[in-house]
Motif scaffolding. Structure first.
Motif, PDB file in Angstrom:
ATOM      1  N   VAL A   1      27.521  73.824  21.214  1.00 53.39           N
ATOM      2  CA  VAL A   1      27.396  74.004  19.763  1.00 53.39           C
ATOM      3  C   VAL A   1      25.949  73.794  19.311  1.00 53.39           C
ATOM      4  CG1 VAL A   1      28.090  73.049  17.520  1.00 53.39           C
ATOM      5  CG2 VAL A   1      29.796  73.399  19.322  1.00 53.39           C
ATOM      6  N   LEU A   2      25.295  72.779  19.840  1.00 58.28           N
ATOM      7  CA  LEU A   2      23.921  72.478  19.434  1.00 58.28           C
ATOM      8  C   LEU A   2      22.955  73.589  19.832  1.00 58.28           C
ATOM      9  CD1 LEU A   2      23.964  68.704  20.336  1.00 58.28           C
ATOM     10  CD2 LEU A   2      23.811  69.665  18.022  1.00 58.28           C
ATOM     11  N   PHE A   3      23.066  74.075  21.071  1.00 56.37           N
ATOM     12  CA  PHE A   3      22.159  75.141  21.507  1.00 56.37           C
ATOM     13  C   PHE A   3      22.449  76.453  20.796  1.00 56.37           C
ATOM     14  CE2 PHE A   3      21.242  72.392  25.241  1.00 56.37           C
ATOM     15  CZ  PHE A   3      19.869  72.359  25.084  1.00 56.37           C
ATOM     16  N   LEU A   4      23.720  76.741  20.512  1.00 56.12           N
ATOM     17  CA  LEU A   4      24.033  77.929  19.717  1.00 56.12           C
ATOM     18  C   LEU A   4      23.452  77.793  18.309  1.00 56.12           C
ATOM     19  CD1 LEU A   4      27.707  78.732  20.807  1.00 56.12           C
ATOM     20  CD2 LEU A   4      25.603  79.953  21.434  1.00 56.12           C
ATOM     21  N   SER A   5      23.493  76.591  17.766  1.00 56.06           N
ATOM     22  CA  SER A   5      22.887  76.343  16.449  1.00 56.06           C
ATOM     23  C   SER A   5      21.387  76.577  16.493  1.00 56.06           C
ATOM     24  CB  SER A   5      23.172  74.913  15.983  1.00 56.06           C
ATOM     25  OG  SER A   5      24.550  74.713  15.833  1.00 56.06           O
ATOM     26  N   LEU A   6      20.741  76.116  17.554  1.00 53.93           N
ATOM     27  CA  LEU A   6      19.297  76.336  17.682  1.00 53.93           C
ATOM     28  C   LEU A   6      18.977  77.819  17.849  1.00 53.93           C
ATOM     29  CD1 LEU A   6      18.423  73.277  19.908  1.00 53.93           C
ATOM     30  CD2 LEU A   6      17.462  73.756  17.639  1.00 53.93           C
ATOM     31  N   ALA A   7      19.830  78.543  18.572  1.00 56.07           N
ATOM     32  CA  ALA A   7      19.606  79.977  18.765  1.00 56.07           C
ATOM     33  C   ALA A   7      19.726  80.734  17.444  1.00 56.07           C
ATOM     34  CB  ALA A   7      20.590  80.535  19.785  1.00 56.07           C
ATOM     35  N   ARG A   8      20.551  80.219  16.543  1.00 58.35           N
ATOM     36  CA  ARG A   8      20.784  80.887  15.256  1.00 58.35           C
ATOM     37  C   ARG A   8      20.267  80.058  14.073  1.00 58.35           C
ATOM     38  NH1 ARG A   8      22.586  86.011  15.338  1.00 58.35           N
ATOM     39  NH2 ARG A   8      23.290  85.470  13.274  1.00 58.35           N
ATOM     40  N   ILE A   9      19.232  79.285  14.310  1.00 58.24           N
ATOM     41  CA  ILE A   9      18.767  78.332  13.291  1.00 58.24           C
ATOM     42  C   ILE A   9      18.363  79.020  11.984  1.00 58.24           C
ATOM     43  CG2 ILE A   9      16.329  78.182  13.971  1.00 58.24           C
ATOM     44  CD1 ILE A   9      17.667  74.940  13.599  1.00 58.24           C
ATOM     45  N   ASP A  10      17.800  80.227  12.078  1.00 62.51           N
ATOM     46  CA  ASP A  10      17.425  80.939  10.854  1.00 62.51           C
ATOM     47  C   ASP A  10      18.642  81.311  10.018  1.00 62.51           C
ATOM     48  OD1 ASP A  10      14.761  80.745  11.487  1.00 62.51           O
ATOM     49  OD2 ASP A  10      14.662  82.721  12.441  1.00 62.51           O
ATOM     50  N   THR A  11      19.762  81.568  10.676  1.00 68.72           N
ATOM     51  CA  THR A  11      20.993  81.906   9.977  1.00 68.72           C
ATOM     52  C   THR A  11      21.623  80.674   9.342  1.00 68.72           C
ATOM     53  OG1 THR A  11      21.368  83.619  11.629  1.00 68.72           O
ATOM     54  CG2 THR A  11      23.247  83.019  10.264  1.00 68.72           C
ATOM     55  N   ILE A  12      21.506  79.542  10.028  1.00 65.72           N
ATOM     56  CA  ILE A  12      22.112  78.300   9.553  1.00 65.72           C
ATOM     57  C   ILE A  12      21.268  77.629   8.479  1.00 65.72           C
ATOM     58  CG2 ILE A  12      22.852  75.991  10.299  1.00 65.72           C
ATOM     59  CD1 ILE A  12      23.296  77.223  13.079  1.00 65.72           C
ATOM     60  N   ALA A  13      19.972  77.863   8.496  1.00 63.74           N
ATOM     61  CA  ALA A  13      19.038  77.173   7.599  1.00 63.74           C
ATOM     62  C   ALA A  13      19.431  77.246   6.122  1.00 63.74           C
ATOM     63  CB  ALA A  13      17.622  77.691   7.809  1.00 63.74           C
ATOM     64  N   PRO A  14      19.854  78.403   5.587  1.00 62.66           N
ATOM     65  CA  PRO A  14      20.226  78.429   4.158  1.00 62.66           C
ATOM     66  C   PRO A  14      21.390  77.495   3.821  1.00 62.66           C
ATOM     67  CG  PRO A  14      19.920  80.657   4.988  1.00 62.66           C
ATOM     68  CD  PRO A  14      19.878  79.748   6.168  1.00 62.66           C
ATOM     69  N   TYR A  15      22.354  77.387   4.734  1.00 69.36           N
ATOM     70  CA  TYR A  15      23.485  76.477   4.500  1.00 69.36           C
ATOM     71  C   TYR A  15      23.016  75.021   4.521  1.00 69.36           C
ATOM     72  CZ  TYR A  15      26.090  80.705   5.519  1.00 69.36           C
ATOM     73  OH  TYR A  15      26.567  81.986   5.516  1.00 69.36           O
ATOM     74  N   ALA A  16      22.135  74.713   5.465  1.00 68.84           N
ATOM     75  CA  ALA A  16      21.581  73.363   5.534  1.00 68.84           C
ATOM     76  C   ALA A  16      20.753  73.068   4.289  1.00 68.84           C
ATOM     77  CB  ALA A  16      20.736  73.208   6.792  1.00 68.84           C
ATOM     78  N   ALA A  17      19.981  74.057   3.835  1.00 67.52           N
ATOM     79  CA  ALA A  17      19.153  73.867   2.642  1.00 67.52           C
ATOM     80  C   ALA A  17      20.015  73.581   1.420  1.00 67.52           C
ATOM     81  CB  ALA A  17      18.278  75.097   2.405  1.00 67.52           C
ATOM     82  N   SER A  18      21.205  74.194   1.355  1.00 65.27           N
ATOM     83  CA  SER A  18      22.091  73.925   0.209  1.00 65.27           C
ATOM     84  C   SER A  18      22.589  72.480   0.219  1.00 65.27           C
ATOM     85  CB  SER A  18      23.275  74.894   0.212  1.00 65.27           C
ATOM     86  OG  SER A  18      24.153  74.612   1.288  1.00 65.27           O
ATOM     87  N   LEU A  19      22.498  71.829   1.399  1.00 71.35           N
ATOM     88  CA  LEU A  19      22.859  70.417   1.507  1.00 71.35           C
ATOM     89  C   LEU A  19      21.639  69.506   1.411  1.00 71.35           C
ATOM     90  CD1 LEU A  19      25.387  70.727   4.469  1.00 71.35           C
ATOM     91  CD2 LEU A  19      25.934  70.439   2.047  1.00 71.35           C
ATOM     92  N   GLY A  20      20.470  70.126   1.192  1.00 72.30           N
ATOM     93  CA  GLY A  20      19.242  69.352   1.070  1.00 72.30           C
ATOM     94  C   GLY A  20      18.552  69.064   2.385  1.00 72.30           C
ATOM     95  N   VAL A  21      18.905  69.814   3.446  1.00 70.81           N
ATOM     96  CA  VAL A  21      18.305  69.605   4.762  1.00 70.81           C
ATOM     97  C   VAL A  21      17.389  70.784   5.068  1.00 70.81           C
ATOM     98  CG1 VAL A  21      18.781  69.330   7.228  1.00 70.81           C
ATOM     99  CG2 VAL A  21      20.341  68.353   5.536  1.00 70.81           C
ATOM    100  N   ASP A  22      16.121  70.499   5.357  1.00 67.33           N
ATOM    101  CA  ASP A  22      15.205  71.600   5.676  1.00 67.33           C
ATOM    102  C   ASP A  22      15.349  72.009   7.138  1.00 67.33           C
ATOM    103  OD1 ASP A  22      13.763  69.783   7.195  1.00 67.33           O
ATOM    104  OD2 ASP A  22      12.103  69.639   5.789  1.00 67.33           O
ATOM    105  N   ILE A  23      14.803  73.161   7.476  1.00 67.90           N
ATOM    106  CA  ILE A  23      14.976  73.734   8.817  1.00 67.90           C
ATOM    107  C   ILE A  23      14.337  72.853   9.898  1.00 67.90           C
ATOM    108  CG2 ILE A  23      12.944  75.219   8.721  1.00 67.90           C
ATOM    109  CD1 ILE A  23      14.671  77.358  10.196  1.00 67.90           C
ATOM    110  N   THR A  24      13.237  72.194   9.571  1.00 66.97           N
ATOM    111  CA  THR A  24      12.581  71.320  10.544  1.00 66.97           C
ATOM    112  C   THR A  24      13.473  70.129  10.887  1.00 66.97           C
ATOM    113  OG1 THR A  24      10.432  71.971   9.652  1.00 66.97           O
ATOM    114  CG2 THR A  24      10.490  69.999  11.020  1.00 66.97           C
ATOM    115  N   THR A  25      14.069  69.530   9.891  1.00 65.72           N
ATOM    116  CA  THR A  25      14.971  68.400  10.111  1.00 65.72           C
ATOM    117  C   THR A  25      16.202  68.850  10.894  1.00 65.72           C
ATOM    118  OG1 THR A  25      14.215  67.360   8.072  1.00 65.72           O
ATOM    119  CG2 THR A  25      16.325  66.593   8.971  1.00 65.72           C
ATOM    120  N   LEU A  26      16.733  69.999  10.531  1.00 66.36           N
ATOM    121  CA  LEU A  26      17.895  70.539  11.233  1.00 66.36           C
ATOM    122  C   LEU A  26      17.578  70.766  12.707  1.00 66.36           C
ATOM    123  CD1 LEU A  26      20.774  71.706  11.152  1.00 66.36           C
ATOM    124  CD2 LEU A  26      19.751  73.897  10.515  1.00 66.36           C
ATOM    125  N   ALA A  27      16.427  71.371  12.987  1.00 62.39           N
ATOM    126  CA  ALA A  27      16.025  71.609  14.378  1.00 62.39           C
ATOM    127  C   ALA A  27      15.845  70.291  15.126  1.00 62.39           C
ATOM    128  CB  ALA A  27      14.742  72.436  14.415  1.00 62.39           C
TER     129      ALA A  27
END
Length: 182
Positions: free
Chosen positions: A62-88
């Motif tokens: 799950v984690l590596f798939l998330s990293l592979a698709r981080i640009d796709t996940i980033a907007p959802y994380a941003a809606s929770l107040g998490v930036d892409i750098t923190t998510l990565a």
């Protein structure tokens, strides 16, 4: 990284150690978790280690798939107040924990007689080092041509493939085997 990804060096210094600490913690947890399952729930060593290894393998997927698709996940994380750098950073840190937690699989001691464990472990280290040199070259070429996503996709499946190979090729974990006539 500051020039390319706009991550200040002070930030890197503040959090750059986290993945390595997670790796070390995973190594410790890889022995502690199965032991706790055996002691608390009466599980066999085989079951406790396989459940632990499967769980960290599936989590790494799950984690590596998330990293592979981080640009796709980033907007959802941003809606929770998490930036892409923190998510990565969180994904990489947790993936390092999972990698470290594979430390509970000490296969040479379970497959080979005691007199051969050191030699087999040394040979495994040699082969791992050679594979590391080769794969680093391959990873560099893939990243240059296609980015990091293909690398993360391969990593995503590697732990589960290794887990299933252990189950099929080794069978019962926690039982030291004797070689007849040795």
């Amino acid at each position: 990284l500051e020039d390319v990804y706009a991550i200040p060096r002070t930030t890197l210094l503040a959090v750059g150690w986290l993945p390595y600490a997670a790796l070390a913690t995973g190594n410790i947890a890889s022995g502690a978790i199965p032991r706790a399952l055996v002691n608390s729930f009466g599980w066999t060593v085989n079951r406790a280690r396989k459940v632990t290894t499967f769980t960290v393998s599936a989590t790494a997927l799950v984690l590596f798939l998330s990293l592979a698709r981080i640009d796709t996940i980033a907007p959802y994380a941003a809606s929770l107040g998490v930036d892409i750098t923190t998510l990565a950073l969180v994904c990489v840190t947790l993936a390092m924990f999972c990698h470290g937690a594979w430390g509970n699989v000490i296969l040479p001691a379970e497959v080979f007689p005691a007199r051969a464990v050191g030699s087999v472990t040394g040979l495994g280290g040699l082969l791992g080092s050679v594979a590391g040199v080769i794969t680093q070259q391959m990873i560099g070429r893939v990243v240059e041509g296609a980015g990091y996503a293909p690398v993360f996709l391969v990593c995503a499946s590697a732990y589960l493939i290794a887990f299933f190979l252990v189950v099929v090729l080794i069978g019962e974990l926690g039982r030291i085997r004797e070689v007849p006539g040795a």
